[in-house]
Scaffold this motif. Structure first.
Motif, PDB file in Angstrom:
ATOM      1  N   SER A  28       4.393   6.020 -15.554  1.00  0.00           N
ATOM      2  CA  SER A  28       5.224   6.540 -14.500  1.00  0.00           C
ATOM      3  C   SER A  28       6.020   5.632 -13.667  1.00  0.00           C
ATOM      4  N   GLU A  29       7.280   5.683 -13.732  1.00  0.00           N
ATOM      5  CA  GLU A  29       8.100   4.715 -12.912  1.00  0.00           C
ATOM      6  C   GLU A  29       7.874   5.185 -11.396  1.00  0.00           C
ATOM      7  N   SER A  30       7.895   6.436 -11.248  1.00  0.00           N
ATOM      8  CA  SER A  30       7.690   6.814 -10.014  1.00  0.00           C
ATOM      9  C   SER A  30       6.559   6.271  -9.115  1.00  0.00           C
ATOM     10  N   LEU A  31       5.385   6.230  -9.887  1.00  0.00           N
ATOM     11  CA  LEU A  31       4.182   5.815  -9.336  1.00  0.00           C
ATOM     12  C   LEU A  31       4.356   4.261  -8.704  1.00  0.00           C
ATOM     13  N   LYS A  32       5.104   3.475  -9.736  1.00  0.00           N
ATOM     14  CA  LYS A  32       5.378   2.038  -9.260  1.00  0.00           C
ATOM     15  C   LYS A  32       6.058   2.174  -7.998  1.00  0.00           C
ATOM     16  N   TYR A  33       7.331   3.129  -7.949  1.00  0.00           N
ATOM     17  CA  TYR A  33       8.190   3.018  -6.808  1.00  0.00           C
ATOM     18  C   TYR A  33       7.678   3.492  -5.796  1.00  0.00           C
ATOM     19  N   ASN A  34       6.737   4.514  -5.755  1.00  0.00           N
ATOM     20  CA  ASN A  34       5.968   4.808  -4.417  1.00  0.00           C
ATOM     21  C   ASN A  34       4.990   3.802  -3.941  1.00  0.00           C
ATOM     22  N   LEU A  35       4.401   3.220  -4.893  1.00  0.00           N
ATOM     23  CA  LEU A  35       3.383   2.065  -4.259  1.00  0.00           C
ATOM     24  C   LEU A  35       3.968   1.101  -3.914  1.00  0.00           C
ATOM     25  N   ALA A  36       5.331   0.639  -4.402  1.00  0.00           N
ATOM     26  CA  ALA A  36       5.912  -0.377  -3.854  1.00  0.00           C
ATOM     27  C   ALA A  36       6.445  -0.083  -2.465  1.00  0.00           C
ATOM     28  N   GLU A  37       6.704   1.150  -2.212  1.00  0.00           N
ATOM     29  CA  GLU A  37       7.087   1.561  -0.780  1.00  0.00           C
ATOM     30  C   GLU A  37       6.001   1.560   0.169  1.00  0.00           C
ATOM     31  N   ILE A  38       4.676   1.883  -0.360  1.00  0.00           N
ATOM     32  CA  ILE A  38       3.589   2.055   0.410  1.00  0.00           C
ATOM     33  C   ILE A  38       3.247   0.253   0.702  1.00  0.00           C
ATOM     34  N   ASP A  39       3.289  -0.294  -0.231  1.00  0.00           N
ATOM     35  CA  ASP A  39       3.130  -1.896  -0.130  1.00  0.00           C
ATOM     36  C   ASP A  39       4.025  -2.645   1.050  1.00  0.00           C
ATOM     37  N   ARG A  40       5.261  -2.354   0.796  1.00  0.00           N
ATOM     38  CA  ARG A  40       6.160  -2.847   2.008  1.00  0.00           C
ATOM     39  C   ARG A  40       5.973  -2.125   3.142  1.00  0.00           C
ATOM     40  N   TYR A  41       5.430  -0.773   3.443  1.00  0.00           N
ATOM     41  CA  TYR A  41       4.860  -0.622   4.890  1.00  0.00           C
ATOM     42  C   TYR A  41       3.677  -1.290   5.412  1.00  0.00           C
ATOM     43  N   MET A  42       2.982  -1.490   4.401  1.00  0.00           N
ATOM     44  CA  MET A  42       1.870  -2.190   4.866  1.00  0.00           C
ATOM     45  C   MET A  42       1.871  -3.688   5.138  1.00  0.00           C
ATOM     46  N   GLU A  44       4.684  -4.549   6.843  1.00  0.00           N
ATOM     47  CA  GLU A  44       5.244  -4.500   8.026  1.00  0.00           C
ATOM     48  C   GLU A  44       4.427  -3.950   9.121  1.00  0.00           C
ATOM     49  N   ASN A  45       3.442  -3.235   8.758  1.00  0.00           N
ATOM     50  CA  ASN A  45       2.300  -2.456   9.359  1.00  0.00           C
ATOM     51  C   ASN A  45       1.048  -2.889   8.977  1.00  0.00           C
ATOM     52  N   PRO A  46       0.600  -4.022   9.191  1.00  0.00           N
ATOM     53  CA  PRO A  46      -0.854  -4.312   8.586  1.00  0.00           C
ATOM     54  C   PRO A  46      -2.058  -3.474   9.213  1.00  0.00           C
ATOM     55  N   PRO A  47      -2.858  -2.896   8.692  1.00  0.00           N
ATOM     56  CA  PRO A  47      -4.033  -2.185   9.210  1.00  0.00           C
ATOM     57  C   PRO A  47      -4.813  -3.139   9.889  1.00  0.00           C
ATOM     58  N   LEU A  48      -5.236  -2.478  10.999  1.00  0.00           N
ATOM     59  CA  LEU A  48      -6.279  -3.207  11.897  1.00  0.00           C
ATOM     60  C   LEU A  48      -7.685  -3.402  11.204  1.00  0.00           C
ATOM     61  N   ASP A  49      -8.162  -4.644  11.123  1.00  0.00           N
ATOM     62  CA  ASP A  49      -9.480  -4.981  10.408  1.00  0.00           C
ATOM     63  C   ASP A  49      -9.449  -4.470   9.048  1.00  0.00           C
ATOM     64  N   ASN A  50      -8.148  -4.596   8.387  1.00  0.00           N
ATOM     65  CA  ASN A  50      -7.950  -4.299   6.840  1.00  0.00           C
ATOM     66  C   ASN A  50      -8.477  -2.975   6.496  1.00  0.00           C
ATOM     67  N   ARG A  51      -8.436  -2.027   7.534  1.00  0.00           N
ATOM     68  CA  ARG A  51      -9.125  -0.749   7.023  1.00  0.00           C
ATOM     69  C   ARG A  51      -8.180   0.586   7.125  1.00  0.00           C
ATOM     70  N   ILE A  52      -8.304   1.154   5.969  1.00  0.00           N
ATOM     71  CA  ILE A  52      -7.166   2.418   5.828  1.00  0.00           C
ATOM     72  C   ILE A  52      -7.907   3.563   6.281  1.00  0.00           C
ATOM     73  N   ASP A  53      -7.877   3.820   7.591  1.00  0.00           N
ATOM     74  CA  ASP A  53      -8.614   5.119   7.983  1.00  0.00           C
ATOM     75  C   ASP A  53      -7.552   6.230   8.285  1.00  0.00           C
ATOM     76  N   GLU A  54      -8.120   7.495   8.587  1.00  0.00           N
ATOM     77  CA  GLU A  54      -7.276   8.637   8.941  1.00  0.00           C
ATOM     78  C   GLU A  54      -5.990   8.392   9.754  1.00  0.00           C
ATOM     79  N   SER A  55      -6.199   7.562  10.982  1.00  0.00           N
ATOM     80  CA  SER A  55      -4.914   7.313  11.860  1.00  0.00           C
ATOM     81  C   SER A  55      -4.074   6.550  11.364  1.00  0.00           C
TER      82      SER A  55
END
Length: 336
Positions: A28-42, A44-55
């Motif tokens: 799936s190319e769409s999976l790579k594309y969407n994961l790349a978007e998620i990667d770019r967001y992270m 620019e906006n790194p999670p605190l303490d490297n934790r991916i929580d609900e917030s």
């Protein structure tokens, strides 16, 4: 999988998920594309303490859920985020696994290009010049690609999947093998499209670094003989072609998009059929087959678009349809 493609703190897990999908036969190319978007967001906006929580997920969703996106697109983005979290959870990493949202009706209103805008897009493609001859460029393929999209109404991904062996000039059709709904079909080659494709094949034959004429090779390639990519074509379309054509790109998923050419092709085809005297509702099954829709109800969306863009064309037939519906309702009432 090269981790250099991703640069966030989760790049190792993103690459691991994609590799696992490949091992299970998913490409799936769409999976790579969407994961790349998620990667770019992270990045620019790194999670605190490297934790991916609900917030953190909710903040990403607020960013990703653009009003111009369809519910199906948002669903796909959340699904990719969820798959990444499940993959990390299976590795023993504590993270939040979101629920999938509901798929509702599309909120995006396609841009229906005018006939002049389509001609301007073609003219812009014809006058594209690569900035350098050393890198990869797809300028040579775009005049044929965009004329094919408009003439046949196929999707961009379907065009990229066309192989040389899929094109039959003798029977005047293109075999579309890789489709959205997994149903193979034929796309017609009309008299104006055929010389364009043959001219593109003539110029493409000058590429000697790869066997571009091989029957199993992709039909649309860049100057190095590699298959075209969605990201490269969309970038040129957004930032160069639309500007040369004098069409304003709104941005942030608000279009105009390449996929809108598919909507435009159907609306223009419907307009021509009605102008030639064809009954409006007799055209719908033909258009559904032309567009590759399984359910004719999907094609009725274009009827609404045609009414909005060309109200004078189908106004008379719309009144006729209302009269027929009124007669039918009376006969049903009498029957009961």
């Amino acid at each position: 999988m090269k981790t250099a493609l991703y640069n966030s703190i989760l790049k190792t897990y993103i690459c691991g998920l994609i590799e696992e999908k490949h091992l299970h036969g998913f490409q799936s190319e769409s999976l790579k594309y969407n994961l790349a978007e998620i990667d770019r967001y992270m990045q620019e906006n790194p999670p605190l303490d490297n934790r991916i929580d609900e917030s953190y997920f909710n903040s990403w969703l607020a960013y990703a859920d653009n009003p111009n996106l369809s519910r199906k697109t948002v669903y796909a983005k959340v699904s990719c985020f969820r798959q990444l979290m499940i993959y990390m959870g299976n590795l023993g990493i504590e993270c939040f696994v979101p629920r999938l949202p509901r798929e509702n009706e599309h909120r995006y209103v396609p841009h229906i290009y005018s006939e002049k805008e389509i001609l301007d897009i073609f003219d812009a493609c014809d006058n594209l010049k690569p900035r350098t001859f050393r890198g990869r460029t797809c300028c040579y393929a775009l005049p044929a690609l965009f004329r094919l999209l408009y003439s046949t109404g196929i999707r961009l991904g379907e065009a990229f999947a066309i192989k040389n062996k899929d094109i039959d000039f003798g029977k005047h059709h293109i075999f579309i093998n890789k489709t959205k709904n997994c149903r193979q079909r034929f796309a017609p080659i009309n008299k104006t499209l055929e010389p364009v494709l043959k001219e593109y094949i003539h110029f493409r034959s000058r590429i000697t670094c790869k066997p571009v004429d091989d029957p199993s090779s992709p039909f649309f390639v860049n100057n190095r003989g590699d298959a075209l990519t969605k990201i490269a074509v969309q970038h040129i379309f957004k930032h160069i072609i639309l500007a040369k054509a004098g069409i304003t790109y709104i941005g942030h998923h608000a279009g105009p998009r390449i996929h809108d050419i598919r909507h435009t092709a159907c609306v223009h085809a419907l307009k021509k059929l009605v102008a030639q005297g064809y009954d409006l509702y007799c055209c719908m099954p033909l258009l559904a087959n032309f567009m590759g829709h399984i359910n004719p109800m999907s094609t009725e969306t274009y009827l609404r678009l045609t009414q909005e863009v060309y109200p004078e064309v189908i106004g008379a037939q719309a009144l006729q349809a209302e009269e027929i519906a009124h007669i039918l309702s009376r006969s049903v009432t009498t029957k009961f």
